[in-house]
Design an enzyme around this catalytic site. Structure first.
Site, PDB file in Angstrom:
ATOM      1  N   LYS A 119       0.821  -1.217   0.000  1.00  0.00           N
ATOM      2  CA  LYS A 119       0.000   0.000   0.000  1.00  0.00           C
ATOM      3  C   LYS A 119       0.857   1.271   0.000  1.00  0.00           C
ATOM      4  O   LYS A 119       0.663   2.148  -0.828  1.00  0.00           O
ATOM      5  CB  LYS A 119      -0.921   0.049   1.235  1.00  0.00           C
ATOM      6  CG  LYS A 119      -1.987  -1.013   1.274  1.00  0.00           C
ATOM      7  CD  LYS A 119      -2.887  -0.847   2.494  1.00  0.00           C
ATOM      8  CE  LYS A 119      -2.217  -1.112   3.820  1.00  0.00           C
ATOM      9  NZ  LYS A 119      -1.728  -2.482   4.022  1.00  0.00           N
ATOM     10  N   ASN A 142      -3.711   6.087   5.674  1.00  0.00           N
ATOM     11  CA  ASN A 142      -2.943   5.188   6.530  1.00  0.00           C
ATOM     12  C   ASN A 142      -1.445   5.471   6.469  1.00  0.00           C
ATOM     13  O   ASN A 142      -0.684   5.144   7.364  1.00  0.00           O
ATOM     14  CB  ASN A 142      -3.223   3.756   6.046  1.00  0.00           C
ATOM     15  CG  ASN A 142      -2.856   2.721   7.062  1.00  0.00           C
ATOM     16  OD1 ASN A 142      -3.161   2.856   8.235  1.00  0.00           O
ATOM     17  ND2 ASN A 142      -2.168   1.686   6.616  1.00  0.00           N
ATOM     18  N   HIS A 189      -3.679  -9.644   9.952  1.00  0.00           N
ATOM     19  CA  HIS A 189      -4.556  -9.063  10.981  1.00  0.00           C
ATOM     20  C   HIS A 189      -5.705  -9.983  11.365  1.00  0.00           C
ATOM     21  O   HIS A 189      -6.768  -9.522  11.759  1.00  0.00           O
ATOM     22  CB  HIS A 189      -5.168  -7.734  10.501  1.00  0.00           C
ATOM     23  CG  HIS A 189      -4.152  -6.726  10.106  1.00  0.00           C
ATOM     24  ND1 HIS A 189      -3.239  -6.225  11.003  1.00  0.00           N
ATOM     25  CD2 HIS A 189      -3.898  -6.109   8.927  1.00  0.00           C
ATOM     26  CE1 HIS A 189      -2.466  -5.349  10.375  1.00  0.00           C
ATOM     27  NE2 HIS A 189      -2.829  -5.265   9.121  1.00  0.00           N
TER      28      HIS A 189
HETATM   29  P1  ADP Z   1       1.891  -1.722   3.241  1.00  0.00           P
HETATM   30  O1  ADP Z   1       1.722  -0.243   3.320  1.00  0.00           O
HETATM   31  O2  ADP Z   1       0.717  -2.409   2.619  1.00  0.00           O
HETATM   32  O3  ADP Z   1       2.352  -2.380   4.487  1.00  0.00           O
HETATM   33  P2  ADP Z   1       4.473  -1.310   1.972  1.00  0.00           P
HETATM   34  O4  ADP Z   1       4.573  -0.674   0.654  1.00  0.00           O
HETATM   35  O5  ADP Z   1       4.797  -0.505   3.164  1.00  0.00           O
HETATM   36  O6  ADP Z   1       3.038  -1.968   2.131  1.00  0.00           O
HETATM   37  O7  ADP Z   1       5.368  -2.617   1.969  1.00  0.00           O
HETATM   38  C1  ADP Z   1       5.423  -3.444   3.125  1.00  0.00           C
HETATM   39  C2  ADP Z   1       6.190  -4.693   2.834  1.00  0.00           C
HETATM   40  O8  ADP Z   1       5.400  -5.544   2.037  1.00  0.00           O
HETATM   41  C3  ADP Z   1       7.447  -4.459   2.035  1.00  0.00           C
HETATM   42  O9  ADP Z   1       8.503  -4.313   2.890  1.00  0.00           O
HETATM   43  C4  ADP Z   1       7.585  -5.682   1.160  1.00  0.00           C
HETATM   44  O10 ADP Z   1       8.309  -6.696   1.842  1.00  0.00           O
HETATM   45  C5  ADP Z   1       6.170  -6.161   1.002  1.00  0.00           C
HETATM   46  N1  ADP Z   1       5.504  -5.792  -0.242  1.00  0.00           N
HETATM   47  C6  ADP Z   1       5.510  -4.605  -0.888  1.00  0.00           C
HETATM   48  N2  ADP Z   1       4.755  -4.645  -1.982  1.00  0.00           N
HETATM   49  C7  ADP Z   1       4.201  -5.875  -2.026  1.00  0.00           C
HETATM   50  C8  ADP Z   1       3.308  -6.545  -2.920  1.00  0.00           C
HETATM   51  N3  ADP Z   1       2.781  -5.938  -3.982  1.00  0.00           N
HETATM   52  N4  ADP Z   1       2.980  -7.825  -2.632  1.00  0.00           N
HETATM   53  C9  ADP Z   1       3.469  -8.441  -1.558  1.00  0.00           C
HETATM   54  N5  ADP Z   1       4.335  -7.891  -0.700  1.00  0.00           N
HETATM   55  C10 ADP Z   1       4.699  -6.618  -0.917  1.00  0.00           C
END
Ligand code: ADP
Length: 451
Positions: A119, A142, A189
């Site tokens: 996200k 968020n 979650h």
């Molecule tokens: P969120 O805001 O949904 O937590 P982030 O962009 O902060 O997502 O990324 C969180 C973690 O999720 C990253 O460190 C990476 O390991 C993983 N991640 C990022 N993009 C994806 C995706 N499209 N699918 C699965 N895992 C992802």
């Protein structure tokens, strides 16, 4: 919604609760905030609230406080099955979240992005693509800035790019994004949502109010989001990292292409080699961003330039340093198993993986096959350590490190040139840290102090 002299209770005094209370007061409402934390714990927030004429209830929720209201605004951190909340719902009082409140006042278009993972990365990238293209853009939700804080700066020309979580979506009613994106839905979650089904239901509220003039962008490689499509009234566009889609974005011969209409021409947007982020999961994030941008008529060339100059958001597979030919990556934001697997899959092998933190009822055995292939040693930390060690027993070498500092020291000793030390813990951070940022900073410091 006329709030003048209305009695409104804000439940939960986090960042968004605080902003919501101030906003409501600004609209002339009679505002009370209620938080289970003690007055001492809230000492920083209370004076400004009182000064603004907001009543504060600390150290617990009084049922009478809840009953005497016209509207309840609940923070994403407060579960809907909190007894007081359940009772007022049964009593017929309207209960909404800050996102719903804000969206009733926000001007301009809303692009809303949700998913179990990706996200923040995607929201940040979409925000950059829009603002680089000269669109008046605001980014919030968020991701940090509460949506209610975007209201004052919004005009009819604004594009509001919002990161929305399942907790925020639980409490929306009329929230109606022009473009909604669901990146993926994997178990996360579950401790709070109760079941996977209710988690999926919460996510689906992102498009529940959309109509035929709106767009829904879904992941063609994610089984759960495919099921969502059947329930959408909006126009569905797909993205896929593995196959061609009827309309949307996909990868062909190493290039991300866009197809606007079924059977229409494919337009090249950006070669994968120009994406400065690591991992196939980030290609998915870029694909989703491309759909959003092209649906908003931002030219492909402009999208390409923006993506090329985008850098990983802090704590998201963020490169820290190379020491003795070993690379160190901070992926502290990987707070669930799926995110950690994506990070592991971003490197061909030789990974020293730091796992652990606070368990979220996760099943770590799903990582077994991937870990066997790519990871040399797992270093466990935090309160989930024992469970991880039990579930991965016999799969690969595991060192019980307990703390991040010790894990870094051990990994640095063990890693050979060309290998990678990766913090991608698959757990939340609240056992040993304030939050994942804090955990990431502790990791960074330990890494930077190595010599
Ligand atoms: P969120 O805001 O949904 O937590 P982030 O962009 O902060 O997502 O990324 C969180 C973690 O999720 C990253 O460190 C990476 O390991 C993983 N991640 C990022 N993009 C994806 C995706 N499209 N699918 C699965 N895992 C992802």
């Amino acid at each position: 919604m006329d709030l003048k002299n209305k009695r409104v209770l804000v439940v939960g005094l986090g960042k968004s609760g605080l902003s919501a209370a101030m906003f409501l007061r600004g609209q002339g409402a009679r505002v009370t905030v209620s938080d289970t934390r003690s007055a001492v714990a809230l000492a920083k927030e209370i004076p400004a609230l009182l000064e603004a004429g907001i009543m504060v209830e600390s150290g617990g929720h009084g049922l009478l406080t809840f009953r005497r209201q016209d509207l309840i605004v609940i923070s994403p951190g407060v579960p809907m099955d909190t007894p007081e909340v359940k009772q007022v719902i049964a009593f017929g009082l309207p209960v909404i979240g800050e996102l719903e409140l804000a969206s009733r006042y926000l001007q301009g278009q809303v692009v809303a992005i949700t998913g179990s993972n990706g996200k923040t990365t995607t929201t940040t990238l979409v925000g950059k693509i829009f603002s680089d293209a000269g669109v008046p853009t605001q980014v919030g939700g968020n991701i940090g800035l509460p949506v209610i804080d975007l209201v004052a700066g919004s005009t009819s020309d604004t594009v509001n790019v919002l990161e929305v979580s399942s907790f925020q979506l639980e409490t929306v009613e009329e929230f109606h994004p022009r473009i909604a994106v669901i990146l993926n839905i994997t178990p996360d979650h579950l401790d709070r949502h109760g079941s996977f089904e209710s988690y999926v239901k919460a996510k689906e509220r992102i498009f529940a109010r959309q109509d035929a003039k709106d767009f829904l962008v879904l992941n063609g490689d994610d089984r759960v989001t495919q099921v969502c499509a059947a329930r959408a009234k909006s126009e569905v566009y797909w993205f896929s990292g593995t196959k061609a889609v009827r309309r949307g974005a996909f990868v062909r011969d190493g290039v991300i292409v866009w197809v606007e209409k079924e059977g229409g021409t494919t337009e090249p947007v950006i070669p994968i080699s120009e994406i400065p982020l690591k991992g196939a999961h980030n290609v998915e994030n870029v694909l989703a961003a491309v759909c959003t941008a092209r649906l908003s008529k931002i030219p492909a060339e402009s999208v390409r330039t923006s993506v090329k100059s985008f850098r990983a958001v802090e704590h998201r597979l963020e490169f820290l340093r190379k020491l003795n030919e070993v690379e160190y990556y901070n992926d502290s934001k990987a707070t669930n198993v799926d995110a950690a697997m994506k990070a592991v899959a971003s490197f061909p092998g030789g990974i020293h993986l730091i796992l652990g933190g606070k368990d979220k009822d996760s099943d770590y055995t799903t990582m077994t096959e991937l870990l066997k292939k790519r990871v040399k040693v797992v270093y466990t930390v935090g309160s989930a350590a024992e469970k991880i060690e039990r579930q991965l027993h016999g799969v690969l070498k595991i060192i019980s490190a307990q703390t991040i500092e010790k894990a870094v020291a051990e990994a640095a000793k063990a890693a050979a040139p060309g290998e990678v030390v990766l913090l991608s813990p698959a757990c939340s951070s609240f056992d040993q840290f304030e939050n994942y940022e804090h955990r990431g900073r502790v990791f960074r410091q330990a890494v930077m102090e190595l010599d």
